[in-house]
Design an enzyme around this catalytic site. Structure first.
Site, PDB file in Angstrom:
ATOM      1  N   HIS A  54       0.825  -1.040   0.039  1.00 42.43           N
ATOM      2  CA  HIS A  54       0.257  -0.010  -0.116  1.00 42.43           C
ATOM      3  C   HIS A  54       0.895   1.273   0.037  1.00 42.43           C
ATOM      4  CE1 HIS A  54      -3.785   2.084   1.323  1.00 42.43           C
ATOM      5  NE2 HIS A  54      -3.030   2.942   1.164  1.00 42.43           N
ATOM      6  N   HIS A  56       1.330   5.476  -1.993  1.00 35.32           N
ATOM      7  CA  HIS A  56       0.790   6.273  -3.134  1.00 35.32           C
ATOM      8  C   HIS A  56       1.844   6.717  -4.086  1.00 35.32           C
ATOM      9  CE1 HIS A  56      -3.515   6.555  -1.375  1.00 35.32           C
ATOM     10  NE2 HIS A  56      -2.967   6.098  -0.196  1.00 35.32           N
ATOM     11  N   GLN A 151      -9.563   9.852  -4.591  1.00 36.98           N
ATOM     12  CA  GLN A 151      -9.244  10.608  -3.413  1.00 36.98           C
ATOM     13  C   GLN A 151     -10.268  11.352  -2.774  1.00 36.98           C
ATOM     14  OE1 GLN A 151      -5.763  10.632  -1.363  1.00 36.98           O
ATOM     15  NE2 GLN A 151      -7.786  11.147  -0.226  1.00 36.98           N
ATOM     16  N   HIS A 209      -9.777   2.094   0.474  1.00 41.38           N
ATOM     17  CA  HIS A 209      -9.404   3.147   1.793  1.00 41.38           C
ATOM     18  C   HIS A 209     -10.536   2.747   2.503  1.00 41.38           C
ATOM     19  CE1 HIS A 209      -5.907   4.414  -0.169  1.00 41.38           C
ATOM     20  NE2 HIS A 209      -5.601   4.957   0.780  1.00 41.38           N
ATOM     21  N   GLU A 212     -10.755   5.195   7.399  1.00 44.44           N
ATOM     22  CA  GLU A 212      -9.514   5.657   7.925  1.00 44.44           C
ATOM     23  C   GLU A 212      -9.770   7.006   8.687  1.00 44.44           C
ATOM     24  OE1 GLU A 212      -6.723   7.146   4.564  1.00 44.44           O
ATOM     25  OE2 GLU A 212      -5.074   6.998   6.234  1.00 44.44           O
ATOM     26  N   ASP A 308       2.710   3.426   2.751  1.00 42.66           N
ATOM     27  CA  ASP A 308       1.584   4.540   2.392  1.00 42.66           C
ATOM     28  C   ASP A 308       2.130   5.680   1.638  1.00 42.66           C
ATOM     29  OD1 ASP A 308      -1.270   5.289   2.104  1.00 42.66           O
ATOM     30  OD2 ASP A 308      -1.289   5.950   4.435  1.00 42.66           O
TER      31      ASP A 308
HETATM   32  N1  17E Z   1      -4.795   9.600   0.987  1.00 42.55           N
HETATM   33  C1  17E Z   1      -5.680   8.900   2.000  1.00 42.55           C
HETATM   34  O1  17E Z   1      -6.914   9.108   1.716  1.00 42.55           O
HETATM   35  N2  17E Z   1      -5.210   8.362   2.791  1.00 42.55           N
HETATM   36  C2  17E Z   1      -3.742   8.460   3.145  1.00 42.55           C
HETATM   37  N3  17E Z   1      -3.351   7.780   4.108  1.00 42.55           N
HETATM   38  C3  17E Z   1      -3.032   8.930   2.118  1.00 42.55           C
HETATM   39  C4  17E Z   1      -3.566   9.583   1.210  1.00 42.55           C
HETATM   40  C5  17E Z   1      -1.370   8.803   2.257  1.00 42.55           C
HETATM   41 FE   FE2 Z   2      -3.311   5.211   1.645  1.00 44.25          FE
END
Ligand code: 17E
Ligand code: FE2
Length: 411
Positions: A54, A56, A151, A209, A212, A308
């Site tokens: 994982h 980006h 995103q 995702h 989070e 990440d």
């Molecule tokens: N974008 C997101 O939604 N979550 C993350 N941990 C990163 C980018 C790095």
């Molecule tokens: Fe991520």
């Protein structure tokens, strides 16, 4: 080529590993292989390559533009990246230079498989086009899997669902999502359903995702797991981050874990990143905010780790060294029992390969691609304790990276 005097994980004695036409051709007791071009492992551990499950890549090395993340939160990171995209419009060459730098770090640390999320909240899909080129450019050194990652949301961003579909048509390997970012719980559930619908339509993997956020009421994981079970997609599905699980109550977790086990989904966990991002609105005691790794592993779920971010709007540090991510993760998750540490390389090797759905071509077995690392350690324990160097990285039977360890003189 023969790698001689290799120590293999979970196997007594030393071994000769023979390679022919880019594949493993024999694994025999040390000293029994024919005379050939030899690399002497001198009793060191020979393992399959590290898997970064994982990251980006499109964000790496963009920290500070247009400004740094002052709150240390996920949501400020998303805001800064959105400004970066629109105010200092990204160019192909800028992105490629940052991504090449990142991949070269990763290769130097023995990573050969990378799952990268790529932001598709962009009408031009620039990041995806760039990464599709880079994937070809680096194919002889690193296998890159791309997740079409909305995103700024599937429904919260204009034409988000159409962009996700377009990205899958263009060649992304996995469909992504970000349900906790959608405007409402209902949109979040609908977004997960959309991700599944499109993944099925185009026969893609899924990596979402998921939750989070330090909100104990964020429960999109149950939706992801239920759909994975109902559609039969099971281990083709990965839930990334799942940090809200850190804050779920134990009674709910007891019920949830039954579903998680049945669903067969994978978990991609980013311990340094989420320790940095989570708990930001807490007073003391502050939540660590990493998901329940120890409990998931003990329940038999597949868990792999990821870096990440490397110097991006979300996280200021990071190197791509998976041993560092592992070492940190063992601590923060208290996955530090003797047996846990003694087998910890699983998390950044075999478990990563399971998350990426590449187990048919991963591992040191006759007939599989000759991909391996020689590391400067004799055991998992020593590797994670000393963050041991990777001395050789071999891919398809060719040396792609060689390191001479530093020499220290004590007086
Ligand atoms: N974008 C997101 O939604 N979550 C993350 N941990 C990163 C980018 C790095
Ligand atoms: Fe991520």
């Amino acid at each position: 080529m023969v790698i001689t005097n290799a120590k293999l994980r979970n196997k007594d004695g030393l071994w000769d590993i023979s390679v022919k036409d880019g594949k493993f051709s024999a694994i025999t007791a040390a000293g029994t292989s024919p005379d050939d071009e030899k690399i002497d492992a001198e009793g060191r551990l020979v393992i399959p390559p590290y898997v970064e499950s994982h990251i980006h890549l499109d964000y790496a090395f963009t920290a500070g533009i247009p400004h740094h993340n002052m709150s240390g939160t996920l949501f400020e990171g998303i805001q800064i990246w959105s400004e970066h995209k629109t105010q200092a419009p990204l160019t192909e060459e800028y992105m490629k230079a940052n991504i090449r730098k990142t991949l070269e770090h990763q290769i130097s640390y023995g990573v050969q498989h990378v799952r990268s999320h790529v932001d598709i909240s962009d009408p031009e899909l620039l990041g995806l086009r760039v990464l599709l080129d880079i994937k070809k450019e680096y194919a002889d050194r690193v296998d890159i899997q791309l997740v079409a990652f909305p995103q700024e949301g599937i429904f919260a961003y204009k034409n988000g669902a159409a962009l996700l579909e377009e990205a899958l048509k263009l060649g992304a390997d996995c469909a992504g999502g970000i349900p906790h970012y959608e405007y409402t719980r209902e949109y979040g559930v609908k977004s997960v359903e959309k991700t599944f619908e499109l993944a099925q339509k185009y026969n893609k993997l899924i990596d979402i995702h998921c939750d989070e956020i330090d909100d104990e009421a964020s429960r999109f994981l149950e939706t992801v797991a239920a759909l994975a079970l109902e559609t039969g997609l099971t281990n083709k599905v990965t839930a990334s981050h799942t940090v809200a699980m850190h804050s779920y109550n134990n009674a709910y977790c007891m019920k949830l874990f039954g579903l998680l086990k049945k669903s067969g989904i994978n978990f991609a966990v980013c311990p340094p990143e989420n320790t940095h991002l989570q708990g930001r609105v807490d007073n003391y005691p502050k939540r660590r905010g990493v998901t329940r790794v120890k409990e998931l592993l003990e329940a038999g779920c597949n868990v792999s780790f990821g870096q990440d971010s490397i110097s991006d709007p979300w996280y200021p540090l990071g190197t791509g060294n998976m041993l560092r991510v592992l070492e940190f993760g063992l601590h923060v998750c208290q996955y530090t029992g003797y047996d846990d540490i003694a087998n910890c390389l699983d998390i950044i090797t075999e478990n990563g390969a399971k998350t990426l759905n590449i187990t048919d071509r991963y591992g040191i077995e006759v007939g599989k691609p000759a991909d391996l690392l020689i590391i400067n350690a004799k055991s998992d324990f020593e590797a994670v304790q000393y963050l041991s160097d990777v001395l050789y990285s071999v891919k398809d039977g060719k040396v792609i990276m060689k390191r001479v360890p530093s020499q220290v003189t004590l007086y």
